[in-house]
Motif scaffolding. Sequence first.
Motif, mmCIF file in Angstrom:
data_model
loop_
_atom_site.group_PDB
_atom_site.id
_atom_site.type_symbol
_atom_site.label_atom_id
_atom_site.label_comp_id
_atom_site.label_asym_id
_atom_site.label_seq_id
_atom_site.Cartn_x
_atom_site.Cartn_y
_atom_site.Cartn_z
ATOM 1 N N HIS A 76 0.811 -1.398 -0.116
ATOM 2 C CA HIS A 76 -0.093 0.000 0.064
ATOM 3 C C HIS A 76 0.893 1.209 0.079
ATOM 4 C CE1 HIS A 76 0.536 -0.509 4.324
ATOM 5 N NE2 HIS A 76 0.405 1.084 4.389
ATOM 6 N N ASN A 81 0.315 0.676 -9.473
ATOM 7 C CA ASN A 81 -1.073 0.268 -9.360
ATOM 8 C C ASN A 81 -1.165 -0.973 -10.462
ATOM 9 O OD1 ASN A 81 -1.954 3.432 -8.513
ATOM 10 N ND2 ASN A 81 -2.522 1.482 -7.123
ATOM 11 N N PHE A 90 -14.728 -3.786 -6.813
ATOM 12 C CA PHE A 90 -15.262 -4.164 -5.637
ATOM 13 C C PHE A 90 -16.831 -4.109 -5.830
ATOM 14 C CE2 PHE A 90 -11.593 -1.523 -4.269
ATOM 15 C CZ PHE A 90 -11.010 -2.354 -3.958
ATOM 16 N N HIS A 92 -19.426 -4.307 -4.245
ATOM 17 C CA HIS A 92 -20.354 -3.305 -3.399
ATOM 18 C C HIS A 92 -20.235 -1.937 -3.497
ATOM 19 C CE1 HIS A 92 -16.607 -3.631 -1.169
ATOM 20 N NE2 HIS A 92 -16.745 -2.307 -0.715
ATOM 21 N N PHE A 101 -11.768 4.917 -5.069
ATOM 22 C CA PHE A 101 -11.237 4.047 -3.924
ATOM 23 C C PHE A 101 -9.833 4.516 -3.384
ATOM 24 C CE2 PHE A 101 -9.528 0.511 -1.662
ATOM 25 C CZ PHE A 101 -10.380 0.009 -0.774
ATOM 26 N N GLY A 102 -8.907 4.517 -4.357
ATOM 27 C CA GLY A 102 -7.701 4.859 -4.091
ATOM 28 C C GLY A 102 -7.506 6.341 -3.243
ATOM 29 N N ARG A 104 -10.029 8.255 -2.022
ATOM 30 C CA ARG A 104 -10.480 8.277 -0.779
ATOM 31 C C ARG A 104 -9.715 7.823 0.310
ATOM 32 N NH1 ARG A 104 -15.212 10.507 -1.435
ATOM 33 N NH2 ARG A 104 -16.818 9.668 -2.930
ATOM 34 N N ILE A 105 -8.993 6.718 0.115
ATOM 35 C CA ILE A 105 -8.004 6.294 1.019
ATOM 36 C C ILE A 105 -7.056 7.336 1.438
ATOM 37 C CG2 ILE A 105 -6.138 4.521 1.406
ATOM 38 C CD1 ILE A 105 -8.256 3.066 1.403
ATOM 39 N N LYS A 107 -7.534 10.456 1.579
ATOM 40 C CA LYS A 107 -8.309 11.349 1.951
ATOM 41 C C LYS A 107 -8.282 12.802 1.346
ATOM 42 C CE LYS A 107 -8.795 9.621 6.640
ATOM 43 N NZ LYS A 107 -8.545 8.209 6.100
ATOM 44 N N ARG A 149 -9.382 2.787 -12.503
ATOM 45 C CA ARG A 149 -9.096 2.878 -11.056
ATOM 46 C C ARG A 149 -7.520 2.844 -10.873
ATOM 47 N NH1 ARG A 149 -10.996 -2.344 -7.562
ATOM 48 N NH2 ARG A 149 -9.133 -3.493 -8.677
ATOM 49 N N ALA A 150 -6.740 2.413 -11.776
ATOM 50 C CA ALA A 150 -5.237 2.205 -11.499
ATOM 51 C C ALA A 150 -4.830 3.504 -12.122
ATOM 52 C CB ALA A 150 -4.709 0.922 -12.484
ATOM 53 N N ASN A 153 -4.996 7.120 -9.561
ATOM 54 C CA ASN A 153 -3.939 7.542 -8.721
ATOM 55 C C ASN A 153 -2.528 7.864 -9.188
ATOM 56 O OD1 ASN A 153 -5.274 6.076 -6.112
ATOM 57 N ND2 ASN A 153 -5.139 4.375 -7.736
#
Lengths: 366, 267
Positions: A76, A81, A90, A92, A101-102, A104-105, A107, A149-150, A153
């Motif tokens: 991590h 990526n 994901f 859900h 996702f990345g 938000r992690i 922040k 998604r990759a 980031n």
Amino acid sequence: MGNTIIQFENVSKSYDDGTVVLKNINFELEKGKFYTLLGPSGCGKTTILRIIAGFTAPSSGNVYFNGKKINNVPAHQRQVNTVFQDYALFPHLNVFENVAFGLRIKKMKEKEIQERVREALKFVNLEGFENREISEMSGGQRQRVAIARAIVNNPEVILLDEPLSALDLKLRYEMQYELRELQQRLGKTFVFVTHDQEEALAMSDEIFVINDGQIQQSGSPVDIYDEPINRFVADFIGESNIVEGIMLEDYKVQFAGKVFDCVDKGMKPNEKVDVVIRPEDLEITSVDKGKLVVTVDTQLFRGVHYELSTYDKDGNEWLVHSLKKAEVGEEIGLYFEPEAIHVMRLNETEEEFDKRLESYGVSENA
Amino acid sequence: MKKLSMPAKIYLIIVFVILYAPIFYLIYYSFNSGGSMHDFESFTLEHYRAVFEDSRLLVILINTVIIALLSGLISTIIGTLGAIGIFSIKRRNIRNILLSLNNILIVSPDVVIGASFLILFTMIGVKLGFASVLISHIAFSIPIVVLMVLPKLLEMNPNLIDAAQDLGATRRDVLYRVIIPYIKPGIFAGFFMALTYSLDDFAVTFFVTGNGFSTLSVEIYSIARVGISLTINALSGIIFVVTVLIVIGYYFVTRRTKFANGGIGRL
């Protein structure tokens, strides 16, 4: 080299039960290039990818990222990526949240997240799909979400683990263009893992052919296709006719019971070698004009060409790609240029091979 | 699905009639003003009023619900963590041993569990009452929750965890942002199962409850021993309706989250 982004130094990997997956792997990857790790399943190519990503630690040897050793940096914290073979989206989360996702992690501020996710989705042509559920997306669309998604980031390196294998043939072709184009637009380093030699040849700046936990050969697609180092590479990349032969002297090789002119040199006199001739370099002609005389065994129509399986009188099989038709059972002549013959020494290392090729100058181009 | 043949249909109808007849018989007479379970005189809600006027019974009802909710909640938390723990064990034989130990607790008779809890509580000096009932309910619910959550974990694509870490997630992020959302249907299913197990438990509760504390099932048993009272019928009717509502609720929750495996039967 200032341009090196990832370096493997004597990396080996074996598991507790004694299976050896990687044997002393060394390579350097430069920034902004498209690399392909090519090999049959179980050859260790995915393990290399997992070591770069940080999911697996090497048993010995070092991995460097931008000159810094990263053996013990957890996944991590790496600026890498991955696009997974099964996409690993994901279930859900919807498309937007998957891509976000990345971020938000990390922040990041909501406004910036919105902006960057939209930009990434635009990059992979998925504008307007933000609120779709993953289950509502087709295979090709999921693939793009995984790529978005990759790239969102902004990693230095993007790893792709057989991302096209789940797609149907037509989509796979399209995605080859798209991936290559995407890589050039982003200017990022791509490391692509595949067992499909066509994909590798079409997209890569450089290919690493891997077998049995070792790099067999590395080079540009053209180099690897035209000058395979050994039987494995010649057989794995494209279709090929491989026969045993004897290098009588420089520029003279004997196989199929005859002596032929060729452009290879630097072997010992009367050294045993493997000889490769690509099926598309063999031309059908009359028996008296042919350098080889063969009998047609089967003929398949492949759309662009006919694929003929033929046998000479010594029982060697010669695969021929021809625009001209032949009759099954007919005796035909095969003609080829001296440049079409590629001679491989047995058990030659990549270094020796490169050195020998360099000594020819630019003479060999089949 | 294949259509059922006529004898199969008749068989099914007979089975369900036999299974449900006593309950409906009970509920039917809860509306009888005659005060007995034969000779239906006239319709009345008097027995239901009696239930709600009996403040002792209401306290017991509230106790039962509080025990069910609390034990359900706590056992869901512990059971979910337990399932994640079992899931993360890489050694297959250790994992199987833990799972077997878990399953033994589910199949072992309530009487044995109840008696052993009674011995434990008297030995370590826990006063029998609310605490002892709550603890024992939590204890017998945990294995059920583990059994409901574990399949969801096992069906999860392990690449999801790699993917999350790849995107910068720490172990904590992975747990909260990937694993728990993914297994949520299993957690809900576990909670509902724990809830129903706690609500209708008689044997274990009977052993570990003390003076001044009782749950509905134990209370109904003691009223029934004294003599016939249609208050029991009314109370049973209410419990039956609530149970049906919980089952419907469970159905909707699981259907919404596409949890196709369904629940486990009572063992």
